[in-house]
Design a protein around this motif. Sequence first.
Motif, PDB file in Angstrom:
ATOM      1  N   VAL A  22      -2.674   4.363   5.852  1.00 24.37           N
ATOM      2  CA  VAL A  22      -2.519   3.209   6.508  1.00 24.37           C
ATOM      3  C   VAL A  22      -3.293   3.113   7.597  1.00 24.37           C
ATOM      4  CG1 VAL A  22      -1.222   1.327   8.020  1.00 24.37           C
ATOM      5  CG2 VAL A  22       0.051   1.764   6.230  1.00 24.37           C
ATOM      6  N   ARG A  23      -3.542   4.315   8.281  1.00 22.75           N
ATOM      7  CA  ARG A  23      -4.395   4.890   9.653  1.00 22.75           C
ATOM      8  C   ARG A  23      -6.093   5.004   8.969  1.00 22.75           C
ATOM      9  NH1 ARG A  23      -2.110   6.188  14.126  1.00 22.75           N
ATOM     10  NH2 ARG A  23       0.152   7.232  13.816  1.00 22.75           N
ATOM     11  N   ALA A  24      -5.760   4.794   7.269  1.00 25.62           N
ATOM     12  CA  ALA A  24      -7.159   4.961   6.828  1.00 25.62           C
ATOM     13  C   ALA A  24      -7.278   3.912   6.869  1.00 25.62           C
ATOM     14  CB  ALA A  24      -7.735   5.787   5.825  1.00 25.62           C
ATOM     15  N   MET A  25      -6.869   2.848   6.719  1.00 26.12           N
ATOM     16  CA  MET A  25      -7.373   1.446   6.552  1.00 26.12           C
ATOM     17  C   MET A  25      -7.427   0.682   7.385  1.00 26.12           C
ATOM     18  SD  MET A  25      -4.612  -1.235   5.195  1.00 26.12           S
ATOM     19  CE  MET A  25      -3.217  -1.454   6.622  1.00 26.12           C
ATOM     20  N   ALA A  62      -9.864 -16.461   9.156  1.00 24.73           N
ATOM     21  CA  ALA A  62      -9.724 -15.273   8.362  1.00 24.73           C
ATOM     22  C   ALA A  62      -9.332 -13.803   8.502  1.00 24.73           C
ATOM     23  CB  ALA A  62     -11.665 -14.663   8.195  1.00 24.73           C
ATOM     24  N   PHE A  63      -9.398 -13.282   9.077  1.00 26.13           N
ATOM     25  CA  PHE A  63      -9.014 -11.895   9.315  1.00 26.13           C
ATOM     26  C   PHE A  63      -7.069 -11.472   8.397  1.00 26.13           C
ATOM     27  CE2 PHE A  63      -5.994  -7.851  10.669  1.00 26.13           C
ATOM     28  CZ  PHE A  63      -7.141  -7.413  10.842  1.00 26.13           C
ATOM     29  N   GLY A  64      -6.558 -12.247   8.664  1.00 29.49           N
ATOM     30  CA  GLY A  64      -5.585 -11.923   7.399  1.00 29.49           C
ATOM     31  C   GLY A  64      -5.669 -11.647   6.290  1.00 29.49           C
ATOM     32  N   GLU A  65      -6.583 -12.621   5.531  1.00 31.39           N
ATOM     33  CA  GLU A  65      -7.254 -12.104   3.763  1.00 31.39           C
ATOM     34  C   GLU A  65      -7.496 -10.868   3.907  1.00 31.39           C
ATOM     35  OE1 GLU A  65      -8.850 -16.043   2.148  1.00 31.39           O
ATOM     36  OE2 GLU A  65      -7.535 -17.297   3.043  1.00 31.39           O
ATOM     37  N   VAL A  66      -8.749 -10.461   4.889  1.00 26.39           N
ATOM     38  CA  VAL A  66      -9.343  -9.446   5.029  1.00 26.39           C
ATOM     39  C   VAL A  66      -8.347  -8.529   4.906  1.00 26.39           C
ATOM     40  CG1 VAL A  66     -11.007  -7.781   6.312  1.00 26.39           C
ATOM     41  CG2 VAL A  66     -11.339 -10.064   5.847  1.00 26.39           C
ATOM     42  N   LEU A  67      -7.214  -8.222   5.741  1.00 26.38           N
ATOM     43  CA  LEU A  67      -6.250  -6.893   6.028  1.00 26.38           C
ATOM     44  C   LEU A  67      -5.827  -6.949   4.733  1.00 26.38           C
ATOM     45  CD1 LEU A  67      -4.592  -5.671   7.689  1.00 26.38           C
ATOM     46  CD2 LEU A  67      -2.844  -6.827   8.236  1.00 26.38           C
ATOM     47  N   ASP A  68      -4.908  -8.105   3.878  1.00 27.16           N
ATOM     48  CA  ASP A  68      -4.695  -8.643   3.085  1.00 27.16           C
ATOM     49  C   ASP A  68      -4.993  -8.086   1.388  1.00 27.16           C
ATOM     50  OD1 ASP A  68      -2.752  -9.229   3.262  1.00 27.16           O
ATOM     51  OD2 ASP A  68      -2.701 -11.608   2.778  1.00 27.16           O
ATOM     52  N   ALA A  69      -6.220  -8.389   1.572  1.00 25.62           N
ATOM     53  CA  ALA A  69      -7.000  -7.474   0.355  1.00 25.62           C
ATOM     54  C   ALA A  69      -7.305  -5.750   0.753  1.00 25.62           C
ATOM     55  CB  ALA A  69      -8.471  -7.559   0.088  1.00 25.62           C
ATOM     56  N   ALA A  71      -5.085  -3.732   2.022  1.00 21.38           N
ATOM     57  CA  ALA A  71      -4.048  -2.953   1.645  1.00 21.38           C
ATOM     58  C   ALA A  71      -3.851  -3.504   0.377  1.00 21.38           C
ATOM     59  CB  ALA A  71      -2.365  -4.324   2.202  1.00 21.38           C
ATOM     60  N   ARG A  72      -4.267  -4.107  -0.383  1.00 20.75           N
ATOM     61  CA  ARG A  72      -4.158  -4.015  -1.655  1.00 20.75           C
ATOM     62  C   ARG A  72      -4.718  -2.981  -2.032  1.00 20.75           C
ATOM     63  NH1 ARG A  72      -4.349 -10.010  -1.497  1.00 20.75           N
ATOM     64  NH2 ARG A  72      -6.379 -10.043  -2.490  1.00 20.75           N
ATOM     65  N   GLY A  73      -5.837  -2.746  -1.599  1.00 22.22           N
ATOM     66  CA  GLY A  73      -6.729  -1.320  -1.760  1.00 22.22           C
ATOM     67  C   GLY A  73      -6.362  -0.236  -1.330  1.00 22.22           C
ATOM     68  N   ALA A  74      -5.779   0.109  -0.290  1.00 21.48           N
ATOM     69  CA  ALA A  74      -5.142   1.013   0.008  1.00 21.48           C
ATOM     70  C   ALA A  74      -4.228   1.617  -1.354  1.00 21.48           C
ATOM     71  CB  ALA A  74      -5.113   0.887   0.994  1.00 21.48           C
ATOM     72  N   GLY A  75      -3.684   0.989  -1.598  1.00 19.83           N
ATOM     73  CA  GLY A  75      -2.569   0.690  -2.226  1.00 19.83           C
ATOM     74  C   GLY A  75      -1.270   1.340  -1.335  1.00 19.83           C
ATOM     75  N   LEU A  76      -0.850   0.524  -1.133  1.00 21.27           N
ATOM     76  CA  LEU A  76       0.202   0.159   0.352  1.00 21.27           C
ATOM     77  C   LEU A  76       1.318  -0.339   0.063  1.00 21.27           C
ATOM     78  CD1 LEU A  76      -0.770  -0.879   3.573  1.00 21.27           C
ATOM     79  CD2 LEU A  76      -0.881   1.604   2.574  1.00 21.27           C
ATOM     80  N   ALA A  77       1.274  -1.205  -1.203  1.00 18.69           N
ATOM     81  CA  ALA A  77       2.474  -1.940  -1.803  1.00 18.69           C
ATOM     82  C   ALA A  77       3.605  -1.193  -2.475  1.00 18.69           C
ATOM     83  CB  ALA A  77       2.241  -2.843  -2.603  1.00 18.69           C
ATOM     84  N   SER A  78       2.474   0.270  -3.514  1.00 19.79           N
ATOM     85  CA  SER A  78       3.340   0.991  -3.660  1.00 19.79           C
ATOM     86  C   SER A  78       4.367   2.694  -3.345  1.00 19.79           C
ATOM     87  CB  SER A  78       2.659   1.964  -4.913  1.00 19.79           C
ATOM     88  OG  SER A  78       2.061   2.925  -3.672  1.00 19.79           O
ATOM     89  N   LEU A  79       4.520   1.721  -2.034  1.00 19.30           N
ATOM     90  CA  LEU A  79       4.768   2.848  -0.762  1.00 19.30           C
ATOM     91  C   LEU A  79       5.823   2.152   0.527  1.00 19.30           C
ATOM     92  CD1 LEU A  79       2.008   5.372  -0.593  1.00 19.30           C
ATOM     93  CD2 LEU A  79       4.245   5.924  -1.879  1.00 19.30           C
ATOM     94  N   ILE A  80       5.682   0.980  -0.069  1.00 21.83           N
ATOM     95  CA  ILE A  80       6.455   0.224   1.004  1.00 21.83           C
ATOM     96  C   ILE A  80       7.874  -0.408  -0.040  1.00 21.83           C
ATOM     97  CG2 ILE A  80       5.087   0.022   2.637  1.00 21.83           C
ATOM     98  CD1 ILE A  80       5.012  -3.120   1.801  1.00 21.83           C
ATOM     99  N   GLU A  81       9.289  -0.674   0.411  1.00 22.14           N
ATOM    100  CA  GLU A  81       9.957  -1.758   0.406  1.00 22.14           C
ATOM    101  C   GLU A  81       9.582  -3.178   0.726  1.00 22.14           C
ATOM    102  OE1 GLU A  81      13.259  -0.625  -1.850  1.00 22.14           O
ATOM    103  OE2 GLU A  81      11.358   0.981  -1.983  1.00 22.14           O
TER     104      GLU A  81
END
Length: 96
Positions: A22-25, A62-69, A71-81
């Motif tokens: 998250v910090r790197a993202m 437009a930032f919400g879409e940038v942030l979603d992309a 987060a996907r690129g950083a692979g966050l979903a695999s580590l959150i519930e």
Amino acid sequence: MFDLYVYYKVRCEHAARLEPLVRAMQAALGEHREVAAQLKRRPEMTDGLQTWMEVYAGVDAAFGEVLDAAARGAGLASLIEGPRHAEVFTDLTPCA
């Protein structure tokens, strides 16, 4: 401009692996989008889960879409519930 707050649940055993991602993202977003980011969490845990909050101040629509992309690129979903929840707030202006 508005402030974007994104919150989600994190299993305690995933916190140490998730935080640097998250910090790197957020650092990359800061460099490319010139946005100030914060990472916070609630002090208490429930059933082995922490609640984390990402804060992005003064962003555009437009930032919400940038942030979603990002987060996907950083692979966050695999580590959150569950999902990431986003809330938008604006500065309070007094009524006339």
